[in-house]
Design a protein around this motif. Structure first.
Motif, short mmCIF file in Angstrom:
data_model
loop_
_atom_site.label_atom_id
_atom_site.label_comp_id
_atom_site.label_asym_id
_atom_site.label_seq_id
_atom_site.Cartn_x
_atom_site.Cartn_y
_atom_site.Cartn_z
N ASN A 258 0.81 -1.21 0.00
CA ASN A 258 0.00 0.00 0.00
C ASN A 258 0.85 1.28 0.00
O ASN A 258 0.61 2.22 0.76
N PRO B 135 2.73 4.45 -2.38
CA PRO B 135 2.80 5.09 -3.69
C PRO B 135 4.15 4.79 -4.36
O PRO B 135 5.11 4.45 -3.67
N GLN C 72 -2.55 3.39 -9.21
CA GLN C 72 -3.35 4.61 -9.01
C GLN C 72 -2.69 5.62 -8.10
O GLN C 72 -3.17 6.74 -7.98
N ARG C 73 -1.62 5.20 -7.40
CA ARG C 73 -0.96 6.13 -6.47
C ARG C 73 0.52 6.23 -6.82
O ARG C 73 1.23 5.22 -6.81
N TYR D 156 0.57 11.83 -9.95
CA TYR D 156 1.05 13.22 -9.87
C TYR D 156 2.18 13.41 -10.88
O TYR D 156 2.86 12.46 -11.27
N ARG E 68 -2.32 18.46 -8.98
CA ARG E 68 -1.57 17.22 -9.27
C ARG E 68 -0.09 17.50 -9.54
O ARG E 68 0.63 16.63 -10.02
N LYS F 288 -0.15 14.90 0.56
CA LYS F 288 -1.26 14.02 0.22
C LYS F 288 -0.75 12.77 -0.52
O LYS F 288 -1.14 11.65 -0.19
N LEU F 289 0.12 13.00 -1.49
CA LEU F 289 0.67 11.90 -2.28
C LEU F 289 1.36 10.86 -1.41
O LEU F 289 1.18 9.66 -1.59
N ASN G 190 1.04 10.58 1.85
CA ASN G 190 0.24 10.26 3.03
C ASN G 190 0.92 10.69 4.33
O ASN G 190 1.05 9.92 5.27
#
Ligand SMILES: [Zn+2]
Length: 250
Positions: free
Chosen positions: A120, A122, A144-145, A167, A193, A246-247, A249
């Motif tokens: 989990n 990115p 997706q991340r 991003y 983004r 955010k990217l 976390n």
């Protein structure tokens, strides 16, 4: 300002690493993703994560080293268990240098994408002269991340990345007078983004081009992108910092 990609464990910082980090703080850097792609540097890397609360880590087998996957996979798995590892990277394809055969690069890339999903995390993507294969593998794996580090694709490539939820990261290249494609991307990328990076010690931006790059030079990249978009530098640095948090976390 948040530097989403710096190789601070690189031996080129051995003589003055703490000073370089001090400079970054003085210039207003509030977060750094330290990317370790040379596993000989792991001890220095772990120390940085321990010593500085605003430095976070990313580890991954670089496409250059894909041929050595048997030796490197075990180290990667160990590293991913450590505290403050917030991303898997940099991983991807490099058909420019082609230090490892392309088929092996693709295999190691896919392996690490699956691992990132399982953990989990990115991903930080390196893609040089390999955009088509990079994008199709990312799509096949349902990623997706993540972030396209030092993005060098065209507008259509950017759209594909955005559709996946990725991003776009811009580096010092955007400040080079002839980097018209990168400047176009800087104007067109959606603000929510976009992130920025130095890729220190590589790729120093225009006024200091050719020198050893360091995170404090991120301001030249922010200045350039803000002027291309005709928005205040403060707005751009705030929003790219929020995006980075955010990217990853944080
Ligand atoms: Zn890098």
């Amino acid at each position: 300002m948040f530097d989403t990609h710096a190789h601070l464990a690189d031996s080129r910082f051995d003589r003055d690493r703490d000073k370089v980090i001090e400079n970054a703080v003085k210039e207003g850097i509030s977060g750094i993703i330290c990317v370790c792609s040379d596993f000989d540097e792991l001890d220095v890397f772990y120390n940085l994560l321990k010593e500085y609360d605003f430095i976070y880590g990313a580890v991954g087998i670089h496409p250059h080293d894909a041929s050595f996957q048997d030796k490197l996979k075990e180290k990667l798995h160990q590293a991913l268990k450590k505290d403050k590892i917030v991303a898997l990277g940099e991983i991807g394809l490099d058909y420019h240098y082609e230090n490892s055969p392309r088929a092996i690069q693709r295999e190691v890339f896919k392996y690490q994408l699956a691992l990132a999903k399982q953990k989990n995390l990115p991903v930080i993507i390196h893609s040089r002269e390999a955009m088509e294969d990079t994008l199709s593998i990312l799509q096949d794996e349902g990623i997706q991340r993540g972030v396209m580090h030092c993005f060098s694709g065209k507008e259509e490539d950017m759209k594909i990345c955005l559709d996946m939820g990725l991003y776009i990261s811009l580096a010092g290249v955007v400040t080079f007078p002839k980097a018209l494609n990168s400047q176009k991307i800087a104007r067109l990328a959606p603000l929510d983004r976009l992130v920025v990076e130095t890729d220190s010690p590589y790729l120093a931006p225009q006024p200091v081009r050719g020198k050893r790059n360091e995170p404090s030079f991120l301001r030249y990249i922010i200045q350039k992108i803000a002027s291309l978009r005709e928005i205040p530098e403060k707005e751009l640095s705030d929003i790219t910092s929020q995006n980075a948090r955010k990217l990853f976390n944080l």
